[in-house]
Design an enzyme around this catalytic site. Structure first.
Site, PDB file in Angstrom:
ATOM      1  N   CYS A 149      15.791  40.547  15.828  1.00  0.00           N
ATOM      2  CA  CYS A 149      15.397  41.880  16.287  1.00  0.00           C
ATOM      3  C   CYS A 149      15.968  42.937  15.347  1.00  0.00           C
ATOM      4  O   CYS A 149      17.111  42.833  14.896  1.00  0.00           O
ATOM      5  CB  CYS A 149      15.884  42.121  17.712  1.00  0.00           C
ATOM      6  SG  CYS A 149      15.194  43.631  18.426  1.00  0.00           S
TER       7      CYS A 149
ATOM      8  N   CYS B 238      17.012  45.629  16.116  1.00  0.00           N
ATOM      9  CA  CYS B 238      18.153  46.318  16.754  1.00  0.00           C
ATOM     10  C   CYS B 238      19.477  45.733  16.260  1.00  0.00           C
ATOM     11  O   CYS B 238      20.525  46.337  16.426  1.00  0.00           O
ATOM     12  CB  CYS B 238      18.080  46.254  18.279  1.00  0.00           C
ATOM     13  SG  CYS B 238      18.550  44.656  18.986  1.00  0.00           S
TER      14      CYS B 238
ATOM     15  N   HIS C 265      18.892  39.215  23.381  1.00  0.00           N
ATOM     16  CA  HIS C 265      17.834  38.334  22.885  1.00  0.00           C
ATOM     17  C   HIS C 265      18.357  36.907  22.785  1.00  0.00           C
ATOM     18  O   HIS C 265      18.944  36.528  21.778  1.00  0.00           O
ATOM     19  CB  HIS C 265      17.356  38.815  21.517  1.00  0.00           C
ATOM     20  CG  HIS C 265      16.978  40.262  21.483  1.00  0.00           C
ATOM     21  ND1 HIS C 265      15.977  40.793  22.266  1.00  0.00           N
ATOM     22  CD2 HIS C 265      17.486  41.294  20.783  1.00  0.00           C
ATOM     23  CE1 HIS C 265      15.881  42.081  22.046  1.00  0.00           C
ATOM     24  NE2 HIS C 265      16.781  42.427  21.153  1.00  0.00           N
TER      25      HIS C 265
ATOM     26  N   CYS D 108      16.199  48.146  23.534  1.00  0.00           N
ATOM     27  CA  CYS D 108      17.310  48.001  22.576  1.00  0.00           C
ATOM     28  C   CYS D 108      17.060  48.769  21.292  1.00  0.00           C
ATOM     29  O   CYS D 108      17.946  48.857  20.427  1.00  0.00           O
ATOM     30  CB  CYS D 108      17.517  46.524  22.240  1.00  0.00           C
ATOM     31  SG  CYS D 108      16.068  45.783  21.443  1.00  0.00           S
TER      32      CYS D 108
ATOM     33  N   HIS E  90       4.657  28.335  23.859  1.00  0.00           N
ATOM     34  CA  HIS E  90       3.920  29.349  24.640  1.00  0.00           C
ATOM     35  C   HIS E  90       2.792  30.000  23.854  1.00  0.00           C
ATOM     36  O   HIS E  90       1.960  30.701  24.444  1.00  0.00           O
ATOM     37  CB  HIS E  90       4.855  30.460  25.126  1.00  0.00           C
ATOM     38  CG  HIS E  90       5.933  29.993  26.048  1.00  0.00           C
ATOM     39  ND1 HIS E  90       5.662  29.322  27.223  1.00  0.00           N
ATOM     40  CD2 HIS E  90       7.294  30.092  25.970  1.00  0.00           C
ATOM     41  CE1 HIS E  90       6.823  29.026  27.824  1.00  0.00           C
ATOM     42  NE2 HIS E  90       7.812  29.475  27.084  1.00  0.00           N
TER      43      HIS E  90
HETATM   44  N1  6DK Z   1      13.109  36.343  29.343  1.00  0.00           N
HETATM   45  C1  6DK Z   1      11.011  28.972  25.848  1.00  0.00           C
HETATM   46  O1  6DK Z   1      12.295  28.556  26.191  1.00  0.00           O
HETATM   47  C2  6DK Z   1      10.840  30.475  25.988  1.00  0.00           C
HETATM   48  O2  6DK Z   1      10.122  28.275  26.679  1.00  0.00           O
HETATM   49  C3  6DK Z   1      11.156  31.038  27.344  1.00  0.00           C
HETATM   50  C4  6DK Z   1      10.726  32.479  27.453  1.00  0.00           C
HETATM   51  C5  6DK Z   1      11.179  33.130  28.749  1.00  0.00           C
HETATM   52  C6  6DK Z   1      10.689  34.522  28.872  1.00  0.00           C
HETATM   53  C7  6DK Z   1      11.139  35.190  30.138  1.00  0.00           C
HETATM   54  C8  6DK Z   1      12.631  35.359  30.140  1.00  0.00           C
HETATM   55  C9  6DK Z   1      14.424  36.700  29.062  1.00  0.00           C
HETATM   56  C10 6DK Z   1      15.502  36.172  29.757  1.00  0.00           C
HETATM   57  C11 6DK Z   1      16.793  36.613  29.491  1.00  0.00           C
HETATM   58  C12 6DK Z   1      17.000  37.576  28.521  1.00  0.00           C
HETATM   59  C13 6DK Z   1      15.933  38.075  27.813  1.00  0.00           C
HETATM   60  C14 6DK Z   1      14.651  37.647  28.085  1.00  0.00           C
HETATM   61  F1  6DK Z   1       9.561  28.968  24.036  1.00  0.00           F
HETATM   62  C15 6DK Z   1      10.750  28.582  24.404  1.00  0.00           C
HETATM   63  F2  6DK Z   1      11.653  29.141  23.621  1.00  0.00           F
HETATM   64  F3  6DK Z   1      10.839  27.301  24.253  1.00  0.00           F
HETATM   65  O3  6DK Z   1      13.321  34.646  30.816  1.00  0.00           O
HETATM   66 ZN    ZN Z   2      12.016  27.247  27.623  1.00  0.00          ZN
END
Ligand code: 6DK
Ligand code: ZN
Length: 397
Positions: free
Chosen positions: A32, A34, A40, A115, A167
């Site tokens: 990022c 930031c 992150h 951020c 994803h």
């Molecule tokens: N956001 C993954 O592990 C990605 O499957 C997961 C993505 C989650 C998005 C929603 C979420 C956050 C949580 C905490 C802090 C910041 C953002 F793709 C892979 F990396 F594998 O929980």
């Molecule tokens: Zn995951």
């Protein structure tokens, strides 16, 4: 004499037949703007700490380093649209050569993050200078490694890569992902090597909506995912029981969507039961030529509730790896997806690489081997079986 010297030459130039590893520090540059990692969770320190652990434990020395390279635009376009590939695959220097206005861009608006950084959404940070190279490198590393496993240049493989990919849909970046590295690798196996049956097992705690979407109508790629679902209330919300594929691909998408939140959290016994009752029987019936693993470690113990909250042990990941090595003559390629607790992802990566190398002693605790899976998990498995049994008669018990 000539026989002796050619023998020596063979010994000195021939690589041992061992586990392949793919890694390049270019992937650390996706960060990022930031400059702060704390908001992150998907940051370069993940790869640095895993790579350091694999070094410290002598595992890197036992493996063969596979050439790290960026995926080509053609390779990426086997899974993503041309406009999407150009948008996320070029940095501004190259992009001036493109007429962006001519492209029908799928994403026009980036968002300004709290951020101070920039993202395609609040989760998915984007660095104008470095995201493209890192995402292309991740996809290229997984592709190169997969091709080398398929052609038996290495025995099996582990790719230490980021940003993650599972994803990423054909025209949608989300959930920290830009290019779907494993999907790109699978398409290259199909196109370059005419591989006809590919199994993708996704044990990241989140559903791989991109992998599901890209192969939804493809009967040559069987996608099996175990993920926290909670009836659609856990990110990304897809991956329900009824999502079984479409057209010719019906039956080639298998979701094991855990429910019940964290009361209680899933642990080794649930994952072992899912493998024994569903993943392995279906995989045996499919009889893949190669197994690709979306190896996220965010189901591991040590992850906070929002990022998983489950309790899978490093030894369990080793055990699951060993199960998959029984398939496809051992051709298993693992690519890192998620996983955010640094000690946990180091332990899990170490266990998986050691298992790929043939180390047999992964010490699952007796409690977890004998523990019965929780009733909520048994109910999920029964429902999956009732839906999939018409496609995979092997799972009838
Ligand atoms: N956001 C993954 O592990 C990605 O499957 C997961 C993505 C989650 C998005 C929603 C979420 C956050 C949580 C905490 C802090 C910041 C953002 F793709 C892979 F990396 F594998 O929980
Ligand atoms: Zn995951």
């Amino acid at each position: 004499d000539s026989a002796g010297s050619s023998q020596e030459k063979l010994v000195s130039t021939h690589h041992p037949f061992t586990t392949g590893l793919a890694y390049d520090n270019l992937m650390l540059k996706h960060q990022c703007v930031c400059g702060e990692n704390s908001h992150h969770p998907e940051h370069g320190g993940r790869l640095q700490s895993i790579w350091a652990r694999l070094h410290e434990t002598g595992l890197v020395a036992q493996c063969e380093r596979v050439k790290a390279r960026k995926a080509s635009f053609n390779e990426i376009q086997a899974c993503h649209s041309e406009a999407y590939t150009m948008l996320f695959g070029t940095n501004p220097l190259n992009r001036q050569k493109l007429d962006l206005n001519k492209l029908d861009l799928p994403v026009k608006n980036f968002v300004r993050l709290p951020c101070g950084g920039v993202g395609v959404d609040l989760d998915t940070i984007w660095n104008e200078l470095h995201t493209a190279g890192a995402a292309r490198m991740a996809a290229g590393c997984v592709t190169e490694l997969s091709l080398k496993v398929a052609t038996r240049e290495v025995k099996n493989g582990f790719a230490v890569v980021r940003p993650p990919g599972h994803h990423a849909e054909s025209q949608q970046a989300m959930g920290f992902c830009f290019f779907n590295s494993l999907a790109i690798a699978a398409r290259q196996l199909q196109q370059k090597l005419k591989v006809e049956k590919i199994l993708i097992v996704d044990w990241d705690v989140h559903h791989g909506n991109g992998l599901q979407q890209i192969f939804y109508d493809d009967p040559q790629v069987l996608y099996i995912s175990l993920h926290r679902h909670d009836d659609g209330n856990f990110f990304p919300g897809t991956g329900g029981l009824q999502e079984v594929g479409t057209g010719d691909g019906v039956g080639f998408n298998v979701n094991i969507p855990w429910a019940g939140g964290l009361n209680p959290p899933m642990g080794d016994a649930e994952y072992i039961a899912a493998f024994r009752s569903i993943v392995i029987p279906i995989a045996q019936e499919f009889d893949p030529e190669i197994v690709l693993v979306a190896a996220g470690f965010d189901a591991a113990q040590g992850h906070p509730p929002q990022l998983g909250g489950y309790n899978i042990s490093p030894a369990c990941f080793g055990f699951l790896t060993k199960q998959l090595m029984q398939l496809a003559k051992g051709k298993v390629v693992m690519a890192l997806e998620g996983g955010y607790d640094l000690p946990a992802i180091c332990d899990c990566s170490q266990m998986c690489v050691a298992t790929l190398l043939g180390e047999t002693s992964c010490s699952l605790t007796d409690e977890e081997i004998v523990r019965h899976p929780h009733q909520v998990a048994v109910d999920v498995l029964k429902r999956v079986i009732s839906i999939q049994v018409s496609h995979w008669p092997n799972i009838r018990r």
